[in-house]
Design an enzyme around this catalytic site. Structure first.
Site, mmCIF file in Angstrom:
data_model
loop_
_atom_site.group_PDB
_atom_site.id
_atom_site.type_symbol
_atom_site.label_atom_id
_atom_site.label_comp_id
_atom_site.label_asym_id
_atom_site.label_seq_id
_atom_site.Cartn_x
_atom_site.Cartn_y
_atom_site.Cartn_z
ATOM 1 N N THR A 62 22.573 27.510 -26.230
ATOM 2 C CA THR A 62 22.322 27.236 -27.643
ATOM 3 C C THR A 62 22.090 28.551 -28.388
ATOM 4 O OG1 THR A 62 21.065 25.832 -29.155
ATOM 5 C CG2 THR A 62 19.830 26.698 -27.286
ATOM 6 N N LYS A 66 25.763 31.250 -28.174
ATOM 7 C CA LYS A 66 26.997 30.489 -27.932
ATOM 8 C C LYS A 66 28.252 31.372 -27.972
ATOM 9 C CE LYS A 66 25.382 26.011 -29.692
ATOM 10 N NZ LYS A 66 25.655 24.925 -30.640
ATOM 11 N N ASP A 102 29.817 20.032 -28.761
ATOM 12 C CA ASP A 102 29.090 19.625 -29.972
ATOM 13 C C ASP A 102 29.904 18.634 -30.810
ATOM 14 O OD1 ASP A 102 26.778 21.105 -29.514
ATOM 15 O OD2 ASP A 102 27.534 22.873 -30.551
ATOM 16 N N GLY A 128 29.880 27.195 -40.232
ATOM 17 C CA GLY A 128 29.317 27.995 -39.140
ATOM 18 C C GLY A 128 29.810 27.488 -37.791
ATOM 19 N N THR A 152 29.825 30.148 -48.516
ATOM 20 C CA THR A 152 30.764 31.280 -48.479
ATOM 21 C C THR A 152 32.152 30.682 -48.216
ATOM 22 O OG1 THR A 152 28.981 32.540 -47.466
ATOM 23 C CG2 THR A 152 31.176 33.532 -47.394
ATOM 24 N N MET A 213 23.710 17.036 -39.305
ATOM 25 C CA MET A 213 23.653 17.494 -37.902
ATOM 26 C C MET A 213 22.235 17.880 -37.489
ATOM 27 S SD MET A 213 26.984 19.716 -37.020
ATOM 28 C CE MET A 213 28.650 19.182 -37.356
HETATM 29 P P1 NDP Z 1 25.397 28.808 -38.269
HETATM 30 O O1 NDP Z 1 24.332 29.812 -38.527
HETATM 31 O O2 NDP Z 1 26.560 29.184 -37.438
HETATM 32 O O3 NDP Z 1 25.997 28.332 -39.696
HETATM 33 C C1 NDP Z 1 25.137 27.981 -40.746
HETATM 34 C C2 NDP Z 1 25.914 27.321 -41.873
HETATM 35 O O4 NDP Z 1 24.985 26.851 -42.829
HETATM 36 C C3 NDP Z 1 26.865 28.264 -42.622
HETATM 37 O O5 NDP Z 1 27.964 27.522 -43.081
HETATM 38 C C4 NDP Z 1 25.975 28.720 -43.797
HETATM 39 O O6 NDP Z 1 26.710 29.098 -44.915
HETATM 40 C C5 NDP Z 1 25.264 27.427 -44.093
HETATM 41 N N1 NDP Z 1 23.978 27.581 -44.789
HETATM 42 C C6 NDP Z 1 22.824 28.076 -44.294
HETATM 43 N N2 NDP Z 1 21.832 27.996 -45.211
HETATM 44 C C7 NDP Z 1 22.382 27.407 -46.308
HETATM 45 C C8 NDP Z 1 21.883 27.053 -47.596
HETATM 46 N N3 NDP Z 1 20.601 27.267 -47.940
HETATM 47 N N4 NDP Z 1 22.725 26.462 -48.477
HETATM 48 C C9 NDP Z 1 24.008 26.234 -48.122
HETATM 49 N N5 NDP Z 1 24.549 26.561 -46.947
HETATM 50 C C10 NDP Z 1 23.748 27.148 -46.030
HETATM 51 O O7 NDP Z 1 24.640 27.534 -37.708
HETATM 52 P P2 NDP Z 1 25.263 26.374 -36.801
HETATM 53 O O8 NDP Z 1 26.585 26.031 -37.373
HETATM 54 O O9 NDP Z 1 25.173 26.732 -35.372
HETATM 55 O O10 NDP Z 1 24.227 25.168 -37.020
HETATM 56 C C11 NDP Z 1 24.211 24.465 -38.251
HETATM 57 C C12 NDP Z 1 23.322 23.233 -38.166
HETATM 58 O O11 NDP Z 1 23.818 22.316 -37.205
HETATM 59 C C13 NDP Z 1 21.873 23.521 -37.760
HETATM 60 O O12 NDP Z 1 21.045 22.665 -38.543
HETATM 61 C C14 NDP Z 1 21.821 23.116 -36.304
HETATM 62 O O13 NDP Z 1 20.529 22.711 -35.892
HETATM 63 C C15 NDP Z 1 22.775 21.924 -36.330
HETATM 64 N N6 NDP Z 1 23.343 21.622 -35.009
HETATM 65 C C16 NDP Z 1 23.061 20.401 -34.473
HETATM 66 C C17 NDP Z 1 23.555 20.052 -33.248
HETATM 67 C C18 NDP Z 1 23.225 18.704 -32.690
HETATM 68 O O14 NDP Z 1 23.517 18.467 -31.515
HETATM 69 N N7 NDP Z 1 22.637 17.818 -33.467
HETATM 70 C C19 NDP Z 1 24.421 20.962 -32.464
HETATM 71 C C20 NDP Z 1 24.687 22.229 -33.130
HETATM 72 C C21 NDP Z 1 24.146 22.536 -34.355
HETATM 73 P P3 NDP Z 1 27.275 30.627 -45.099
HETATM 74 O O15 NDP Z 1 28.538 30.682 -44.283
HETATM 75 O O16 NDP Z 1 27.491 30.769 -46.536
HETATM 76 O O17 NDP Z 1 26.194 31.544 -44.546
#
Ligand code: NDP
Length: 269
Positions: A62, A66, A102, A128, A152, A213
């Site tokens: 995690t 990853k 995932d 992300g 973004t 998520m």
């Molecule tokens: P990343 O850090 O890779 O990506 C984060 C994403 O969130 C990016 O698109 C970022 O945008 C966006 N973001 C962050 N803060 C904000 C904000 N305030 N407003 C708008 N957009 C925002 O994280 P992950 O993709 O790994 O994880 C994302 C979510 O998914 C988390 O909540 C994680 O806990 C959840 N998750 C749940 C799983 C499950 O099994 N339930 C498994 C994996 C993840 P930008 O590109 O602009 O920075």
């Protein structure tokens, strides 16, 4: 005894050991499943020490490791390749196979809600690692359109360019105003900080499921907002967590664990 583990930092909060022990109990399999939280610089060493043990079969990975787990894998499945991230490693014939389960977990949990993905218009908010992991399984599930938006925008556009199919499109604010999604998925990490992504241009009126998520004891801000704005139903990502674990368990053991009792038990914790 077969050994498993989850690597992450921080890792103390992880539910993975509980989930996998519950799956193993369903088959009376004695397993050990530990949490390993190496320092930022020590992930590769810790991983290799774990797999040096002849009893080590597989591990989950995690945040924040990853992407680095992908570098350690000898082979990758399609979802891991597209995600650029591996959340499951399996040691077979001395080689490390890398998977991303995932998105499989997400698709399975959407189905648990009684919602069909085939022929639906799906909006994925966020670009992300979790979003990337979801794209291939959502397309495989036969969605009509997969629209991706992100704070973004370049990151959303980049994913669509990589996927390169006409029904996977990046949508910015003007485009969102005319996209009536059937299913809206929040894959941003905003909920973890008790925030909402910018949802101003998104209509929830035709939305049958708003899926976050992230998960927590209470409905997330996104779930509450979506229902207030007209979504028929909302769900958090606890079921996704259990379903991605089930997919990993199947890779390691070829057994299909029952997820419903595990989700219900965790919900009551
Ligand atoms: P990343 O850090 O890779 O990506 C984060 C994403 O969130 C990016 O698109 C970022 O945008 C966006 N973001 C962050 N803060 C904000 C904000 N305030 N407003 C708008 N957009 C925002 O994280 P992950 O993709 O790994 O994880 C994302 C979510 O998914 C988390 O909540 C994680 O806990 C959840 N998750 C749940 C799983 C499950 O099994 N339930 C498994 C994996 C993840 P930008 O590109 O602009 O920075």
């Amino acid at each position: 005894m077969n050994k498993f583990a989850v690597f992450g930092n921080p890792i103390a909060h992880s539910l993975s050991p509980t989930i996998h022990q519950r799956f193993a109990e369903q088959y009376s399999l004695p397993i050990s499943y530990e949490k390993i939280g190496p320092d930022e610089n020590d992930f590769e060493n810790a991983l290799s020490t774990f797999f040096d043990d002849a009893d080590a079969v597989g591990c989950n990975v995690t945040a924040p490791f990853k992407g680095r787990a992908l570098q350690q894998a000898d082979t990758l499945n399609k979802a891991a390749e597209l995600a650029g991230a591996v959340n499951t490693l399996y040691k077979k014939d001395r080689r490390l196979q890398g998977f991303n389960t995932d998105g499989i977990g997400l698709v399975a949990d959407i189905s648990n809600q009684g919602v069909e993905l085939a022929d639906k218009k799906v909006l994925l908010i966020g670009a992300g690692g979790a979003a990337r992991g979801a794209v291939h399984p959502l397309l495989e599930a036969g969605v009509k359109t997969l629209a991706i938006t992100n704070r973004t925008m370049e990151r959303a556009t980049q994913i669509c360019e990589e996927v390169s199919v006409s029904h996977c499109i990046a949508l910015d604010k003007p485009g969102l105003m005319s996209f009536d999604a059937d299913i809206i998925i929040n894959s941003t990490s905003a909920s973890l900080h008790n925030q909402l992504p910018d949802l101003q241009h998104i209509s929830f009126v035709k939305c049958e499921l708003a899926y976050d998520m992230a998960y927590s004891k209470e409905p997330t801000l996104f779930m509450t907002y979506a229902e207030k704005e007209g979504a028929t139903m909302s769900a958090d990502g606890l079921g996704m967590l259990v379903e991605q674990a089930a997919a990993a368990f199947t890779i390691w053991t070829e057994k299909l664990p029952q997820t419903r009792p595990v989700i219900d038990k965790l919900r009551k914790r």
